[in-house]
Design an enzyme around this catalytic site. Structure first.
Site, short mmCIF file in Angstrom:
data_model
loop_
_atom_site.label_atom_id
_atom_site.label_comp_id
_atom_site.label_asym_id
_atom_site.label_seq_id
_atom_site.Cartn_x
_atom_site.Cartn_y
_atom_site.Cartn_z
N ALA A 100 -3.26 5.47 7.47
CA ALA A 100 -3.32 6.64 6.60
C ALA A 100 -4.68 7.28 6.84
CB ALA A 100 -3.16 6.22 5.16
N THR A 153 -11.42 7.84 0.30
CA THR A 153 -10.42 7.03 1.02
C THR A 153 -9.06 7.22 0.35
OG1 THR A 153 -9.99 4.84 1.94
CG2 THR A 153 -10.83 4.88 -0.31
N ASN A 154 -8.09 6.38 0.67
CA ASN A 154 -6.77 6.50 0.04
C ASN A 154 -6.20 5.11 -0.22
OD1 ASN A 154 -5.08 5.65 2.40
ND2 ASN A 154 -6.14 7.40 3.31
N ARG A 155 -4.99 5.06 -0.73
CA ARG A 155 -4.47 3.79 -1.27
C ARG A 155 -3.83 2.88 -0.22
NH1 ARG A 155 -0.57 4.65 -5.88
NH2 ARG A 155 -0.72 2.38 -5.84
N SER A 156 -3.83 3.28 1.03
CA SER A 156 -3.16 2.45 2.03
C SER A 156 -3.84 1.08 2.16
CB SER A 156 -3.18 3.16 3.39
OG SER A 156 -2.83 2.25 4.39
#
Ligand code: CTP
Length: 408
Positions: A282, A212-215
């Protein structure tokens, strides 16, 4: 609230303490002529400019200005606030804007406004110097983002022989807005469907792990909330489990998704009925053929096959029909503007919101943001650091201009 076809049964006309207070008389008369029950409410300062008696004579019931000494109604602000189908404030002074932005209830009018769930229309009037003060503009912005509807001010003759921005909108325009509100209009996005994507997607590696990512989803959630406050019916397609859920009573449908593919399906399903699609999510650029069972450490470092996810935004632009507005975001850490401009052209969006995510005080998971709005036809527009709500309002203001242009 009244049904969309009938006129409002009850409108509170609030009168603020400014020279333009005399024009409120005309508005009371015009609304009564439309068959509306009008309750005039004056602030103490308004009584320096106009007499209560005039409003009592022209309104549908006696004018009020007292919070505590009203013999006929012991709790006048709840009586008025709950009964009103709409409240209109003419003129809305700089002081009233400040009190409303703060949520103060220190007189009958401000207490009534806090005690209503109906639309509130503000018609400001003041000298240009006052209108242009950053404090006043900030209050206007706060109130707009909370769904207050503004009519004017306009440019023109002011008290004392001056001229400039700050003149009360024409009484006919104010009456027209009150009547429009009665037909279900609750803001400039009234009757529009806005689809917003938010948060990060998660791409499973095996049944317990994902990429996943930091959004956090906060900017997308702010866009959904503010669009709803401006009257839109909103679909929020979200991968976020961190942002505070928006107020669904405001016509926001939440569709939870996990992967990029699920997000794509949800958005393509919503696209045909949308007026606006805003891709604030994101989206992971890669996914995997997820392992059916948990990967074991003993088997060595995993080496899954990385598969490119679909570019959802590009597919949405392909499906776009006349009149629809598509907005993209660009999260960048270097050469923000040139990368964002290239993305705008490549993806073919109507607006691209460029985000410098290398700055920890803005961007991922922070309450604030600072962005540059790019469009194919206008110069880049930089929005200084402010709350994500305030950024959302600015973005939606540009979306509204595009929708109006499409209609013209
Ligand atoms: N986006 C999308 N589908 C993807 C990736 C991104 O719809 N698979 C959308 C985002 O929601 C955003 C815009 O495209 O509105 C730009 O996303 P960004 O991650 O900044 O750019 P990418 O297209 O992924 O390009 P790059 O990673 O090379 O910067």
């Amino acid at each position: 609230m009244t049904s969309p076809t009938e006129a409002p049964k009850h409108v509170v006309v609030g009168v603020g303490g400014g020279i333009a207070a005399y024009k409120a008389i005309e508005i009371v008369r015009a609304l009564v002529e439309q068959g509306i029950f009008v309750s005039p409410v004056l602030t103490p300062a308004a009584k320096n400019f106009v007499g209560e008696l005039t409003f009592s004579a022209l309104g549908s019931e006696a004018a009020r200005s007292e919070l505590f000494s009203d013999q006929s109604t012991p709790i006048p602000h709840t009586y008025l606030g709950q009964k009103a189908d709409a409240i209109v404030v003419v003129p809305t002074t700089a002081h009233l804007l400040a009190r409303l932005a703060m949520g103060l209830a220190d007189d009958l009018l401000t207490a009534t406004i806090l005690a209503t769930r109906s639309p509130v229309i503000l018609a400001p009037a003041m000298h240009t110097e006052m209108w242009e003060q950053p404090s006043v503009q900030q209050n206007v912005e706060v109130l707009r983002s909370r769904g207050y509807i503004f009519v004017g001010p306009v440019d023109g003759a002011l008290a004392g022989g001056d001229s400039g921005m700050g003149r009360l909108a024409e009484p006919e325009a104010i009456v027209k807005m009150v009547l429009a509100v009665s037909k279900g209009f609750s803001g400039p996005l009234s009757g529009r469907r806005v689809v917003v994507s938010a948060g990060a997607t998660k791409e499973p590696l095996d049944p317990v792990r994902y990429l996943t990512n930091r959004s956090s989803g906060r900017q997308g959630y702010a866009l959904a909330e503010v669009a709803a406050r401006l009257g839109a019916s909103v679909v929020l397609v979200t991968g976020s489990d961190r942002a505070v859920a928006p107020d669904v009573s405001r016509n926001i449908e939440i569709q939870k998704v996990t992967t990029a593919l699920q997000m794509k399906r949800a958005l393509l399903d919503s696209m045909p009925s949308a007026d606006v699609v805003i891709m604030a999510a994101a989206v992971a650029d890669y996914t995997f053929e997820a392992a059916p069972e948990k990967l074991k450490k003993g088997d060595g470092p995993p080496n899954p096959q990385w598969l490119e996810t679909p570019d959802i935004l590009a597919e949405l632009v392909q499906q776009k029909t006349a009149g629809q507005v598509v907005v993209g975001f660009a999260a960048e850490t270097t050469d923000v503007l040139s990368n964002a401009r290239a993305k705008m052209v490549k993806k073919g969006v109507d607006l691209l919101i460029a985000n410098d995510v290398s700055d920890p005080s803005i961007g991922f998971d922070s309450a604030d943001n600072a962005v540059t709005i790019l469009s194919p036809s206008d110069e880049p527009f930089y929005l200084e650091r402010s709350s994500k709500d305030s950024i959302a309002l600015q973005v939606l203001t540009r979306v509204i201009s595009l929708l109006l242009k499409e209609k013209a």
